[in-house]
Scaffold this active site. Structure first.
Site, PDB file in Angstrom:
ATOM      1  CG  HIS A 157      -1.164  14.481  12.532  1.00 59.41           C
ATOM      2  ND1 HIS A 157      -2.380  14.874  13.041  1.00 59.41           N
ATOM      3  CD2 HIS A 157      -0.297  15.462  12.877  1.00 59.41           C
ATOM      4  CE1 HIS A 157      -2.255  16.042  13.650  1.00 59.41           C
ATOM      5  NE2 HIS A 157      -1.004  16.436  13.561  1.00 59.41           N
ATOM      6  CG  ASP A 365      -5.944   6.342   8.565  1.00 57.74           C
ATOM      7  OD1 ASP A 365      -5.191   7.335   8.621  1.00 57.74           O
ATOM      8  OD2 ASP A 365      -7.046   6.354   7.984  1.00 57.74           O
TER       9      ASP A 365
HETATM   10  C1  GDG Z   1      -4.252  12.437   8.950  1.00 61.36           C
HETATM   11  C2  GDG Z   1      -3.897  10.975   9.266  1.00 61.36           C
HETATM   12  C3  GDG Z   1      -5.208  11.148  11.373  1.00 61.36           C
HETATM   13  C4  GDG Z   1     -13.101  14.155   4.499  1.00 61.36           C
HETATM   14  N1  GDG Z   1     -13.766  14.430   3.374  1.00 61.36           N
HETATM   15  C5  GDG Z   1     -14.175  15.681   3.479  1.00 61.36           C
HETATM   16  C6  GDG Z   1     -13.737  16.190   4.703  1.00 61.36           C
HETATM   17  N2  GDG Z   1     -13.080  15.224   5.309  1.00 61.36           N
HETATM   18  C7  GDG Z   1     -12.500  15.344   6.662  1.00 61.36           C
HETATM   19  C8  GDG Z   1     -13.045  14.307   7.596  1.00 61.36           C
HETATM   20  C9  GDG Z   1     -11.946  14.245   8.643  1.00 61.36           C
HETATM   21  C10 GDG Z   1     -10.694  14.575   7.836  1.00 61.36           C
HETATM   22  O1  GDG Z   1     -11.114  15.167   6.610  1.00 61.36           O
HETATM   23  C11 GDG Z   1      -9.919  13.323   7.472  1.00 61.36           C
HETATM   24  O2  GDG Z   1      -9.220  12.900   8.606  1.00 61.36           O
HETATM   25  P1  GDG Z   1      -8.687  11.416   8.733  1.00 61.36           P
HETATM   26  O3  GDG Z   1      -8.198  11.268  10.116  1.00 61.36           O
HETATM   27  O4  GDG Z   1      -9.793  10.462   8.425  1.00 61.36           O
HETATM   28  O5  GDG Z   1      -7.556  11.227   7.638  1.00 61.36           O
HETATM   29  P2  GDG Z   1      -6.277  12.076   7.046  1.00 61.36           P
HETATM   30  O6  GDG Z   1      -6.720  13.202   6.196  1.00 61.36           O
HETATM   31  O7  GDG Z   1      -5.442  11.062   6.334  1.00 61.36           O
HETATM   32  O8  GDG Z   1      -5.522  12.649   8.338  1.00 61.36           O
HETATM   33  C12 GDG Z   1      -5.001  10.337  10.095  1.00 61.36           C
HETATM   34  C13 GDG Z   1      -5.386  12.627  11.058  1.00 61.36           C
HETATM   35  O9  GDG Z   1      -4.322  13.121  10.234  1.00 61.36           O
HETATM   36  C14 GDG Z   1      -5.425  13.468  12.337  1.00 61.36           C
HETATM   37  O10 GDG Z   1      -4.316  13.203  13.142  1.00 61.36           O
HETATM   38  O11 GDG Z   1      -6.386  10.681  12.016  1.00 61.36           O
HETATM   39  O12 GDG Z   1      -4.661   9.003  10.433  1.00 61.36           O
HETATM   40  O13 GDG Z   1      -3.685  10.235   8.050  1.00 61.36           O
HETATM   41  O14 GDG Z   1     -12.105  15.233   9.632  1.00 61.36           O
HETATM   42  O15 GDG Z   1     -14.294  14.713   8.085  1.00 61.36           O
HETATM   43  N3  GDG Z   1     -13.984  17.439   5.129  1.00 61.36           N
HETATM   44  C15 GDG Z   1     -14.698  18.234   4.298  1.00 61.36           C
HETATM   45  N4  GDG Z   1     -15.155  17.801   3.073  1.00 61.36           N
HETATM   46  C16 GDG Z   1     -14.938  16.531   2.634  1.00 61.36           C
HETATM   47  O16 GDG Z   1     -15.365  16.140   1.540  1.00 61.36           O
HETATM   48  N5  GDG Z   1     -14.969  19.482   4.680  1.00 61.36           N
END
Ligand code: GDG
Length: 459
Positions: A157, A365
């Site tokens: 990821h 990222d």
């Molecule tokens: C890893 C990789 C890759 C955020 N705040 C809250 C919340 N979120 C959710 C978002 C989104 C998820 O968490 C975050 O996903 P990201 O992709 O932005 O980042 P990582 O956590 O670092 O994820 C990344 C991912 O894996 C998938 O392959 O894209 O690059 O680092 O869905 O909406 N959800 C809730 N409350 C919050 O306050 N419920």
């Protein structure tokens, strides 16, 4: 058809009938729900009498959840140590924040072997094993050493860095050798895959065979690019559902017509929050007309808070938010709202829809699902503008965003100005282009393509 066994560091806490948070959980759950299967991983419990055998299984519909506990030593050496103290920063090009200790690396290998041994006890001969992320780079090697011949795939990821960056980890050769025990290794973007291929060919004496196959360490295995996506229509439906919009409506009332810039990130140094705060300060300094008219809201749920570098970034951000507000706030306006808490997913989607600008500026990222959710949540008739880091995997696909360098304060400040002034025609055009890409590279496509390649792999 062979059974799917998903392995990840943590098993998402799922309940029948309730939506799961996050892309990984949503994506793999859909696959498991459709055909049944097993989800295997750490329970999240640290236990002094941790066993090798998995805890009793729990069935949720057609999915069986199997977990193991970790000992305090496992947790310190594997989770806080090599996985999050070494690999995470290096995979995100933050070598200055990485530490390395051979003892912790031995702990990482030991926990990968523990996962393998425990998983072995529940495996069937033709199960398809799909491992996720940087915690489990050594799982396939440990399973093969235990005599398991099943097809095994890994989806990373995070980014995969250039060889010179990876090689700052003294155990880099052992790490990559272990990865080669998988049959399929999936990356978010082509540059990640190329960096891995470069390492195999230039550093490991391997060979690129064509058809995305590599030969190294006496094995042949495949690589692929599978950009993770979102369920576009579901995100928009969640954003519009009246029951989800309570907080968004409170926010709208409170904005009094001011424009909202929104950022949502786990509180992680790789997300570029400090640089973003400083860029917003620069925007305020450069744009007096925005004073009283614009509010920047940063939602940053705490993450990995028992790791020192994460405690430090939290303190830094608190200080920066206070300093910026102290410098610019007026009696009736506070420019920066810093919310160090999480929101239910259902409440988050309508907040995206309220924002005139989605500001997503990670230093690195793998993909960044917030960028994709922000676009999917917009009203197509009156969409907001995405300002996106060139170093997020998502920037490869969302080329109609305003693309910025997260280290360039003046560039981000200029993009904010441009986004806030953008005509409705231009906003609609950019949004429609990005929505097309999101539909083509949906979460279903990510999962289906990976599983199809894994089924087709050697085994
Ligand atoms: C890893 C990789 C890759 C955020 N705040 C809250 C919340 N979120 C959710 C978002 C989104 C998820 O968490 C975050 O996903 P990201 O992709 O932005 O980042 P990582 O956590 O670092 O994820 C990344 C991912 O894996 C998938 O392959 O894209 O690059 O680092 O869905 O909406 N959800 C809730 N409350 C919050 O306050 N419920």
């Amino acid at each position: 058809m062979s059974r799917l066994v998903v392995v990840s560091n943590r098993v998402a806490p799922i309940t029948e009938g309730e939506p799961a948070a996050g892309g990984l959980a949503v994506g793999v759950l859909d696959a498991l729900r459709a055909d049944g299967g097993v989800w295997f991983g750490w329970s999240g419990q640290v236990s002094n009498d941790a066993e090798t055998l998995p805890n009793p299984g729990r069935d949720v519909g057609r999915i069986t959840l199997r977990t193991i506990d970790l000992s305090r030593r496992d947790y310190d050496e594997f989770y806080r140590g090599f996985a999050n103290g070494t690999l995470w920063p290096v995979l995100h090009y933050q070598m200055g924040l990485a530490r390395f200790d051979w003892g912790e690396f031995a702990g990482y290998r030991r926990v990968n072997a523990l996962f393998a041994c425990s998983l072995h006890a529940v495996l069937r001969p033709d199960d398809l094993i799909w491992a996720h992320d940087y915690h489990l780079l050594g799982l396939a090697e440990a399973l093969r050493e235990a005599g398991v011949g099943n097809r095994m795939g890994l989806f990373l990821h995070t980014p995969f860095p250039e060889p010179g960056v990876l090689m700052t980890v003294p155990a880099h050769a052992e790490v990559v050798r272990a990865m080669a025990a998988y049959d399929v290794i999936g990356f978010q973007t082509e540059p990640d895959r190329s960096a891995f291929t470069d390492y195999i060919v230039r550093q490991a004496g391997g060979e690129a065979l064509g058809g995305n196959r590599l030969r190294a360490f006496g094995r042949i295995f495949a690589t692929g690019v599978y950009p993770i996506g979102v369920h576009v229509d579901e995100v928009r439906a969640e954003a519009e559902l009246p029951a989800n919009r309570r907080q968004a409506l409170r926010l709208r009332t409170n904005l009094h017509g001011r424009s909202l810039i929104l950022s949502v990130d786990r509180l992680d140094y790789a997300k570029g929050l400090r640089q973003r705060f400083v860029a917003f300060e620069r925007f305020l300094a450069d744009t007096p007309a925005a004073h009283g008219q614009v509010i920047f809201m940063q939602i940053a749920p705490p993450s990995r808070s028992d790791i020192q570098t994460y405690r430090e970034i939290r303190h830094e951000l608190e200080a920066e938010a206070g300093r910026i507000n102290g410098r610019f706030a007026d009696v009736d306006w506070v420019p920066l709202r810093y919310l160090n808490r999480s929101f239910p997913r259902a409440a988050l989607m309508p907040l995206y829809a309220e924002a005139r600008v989605g500001l997503v500026t990670p230093l690195r990222d793998g993909m960044n699902l917030v960028a994709k959710e922000y676009v999917a949540a917009q009203d197509p008739e009156d969409p907001g503008v995405l300002v996106l880091s060139q170093f997020a995997g998502a920037a490869r696909e969302l080329t109609a965003a305003l693309i910025v360098n997260p280290y360039d304060e003046a560039g981000i400040a200029g993009a904010l100005d441009q986004a806030l002034a953008m005509s409705i025609e231009e906003r609609r055009g950019r949004h429609a282009a990005m929505l097309d890409v999101l539909r083509a590279n949906s979460l279903d496509a990510w999962r289906d393509r990976f599983i199809a390649d894994l089924r087709a792999a050697g085994g």
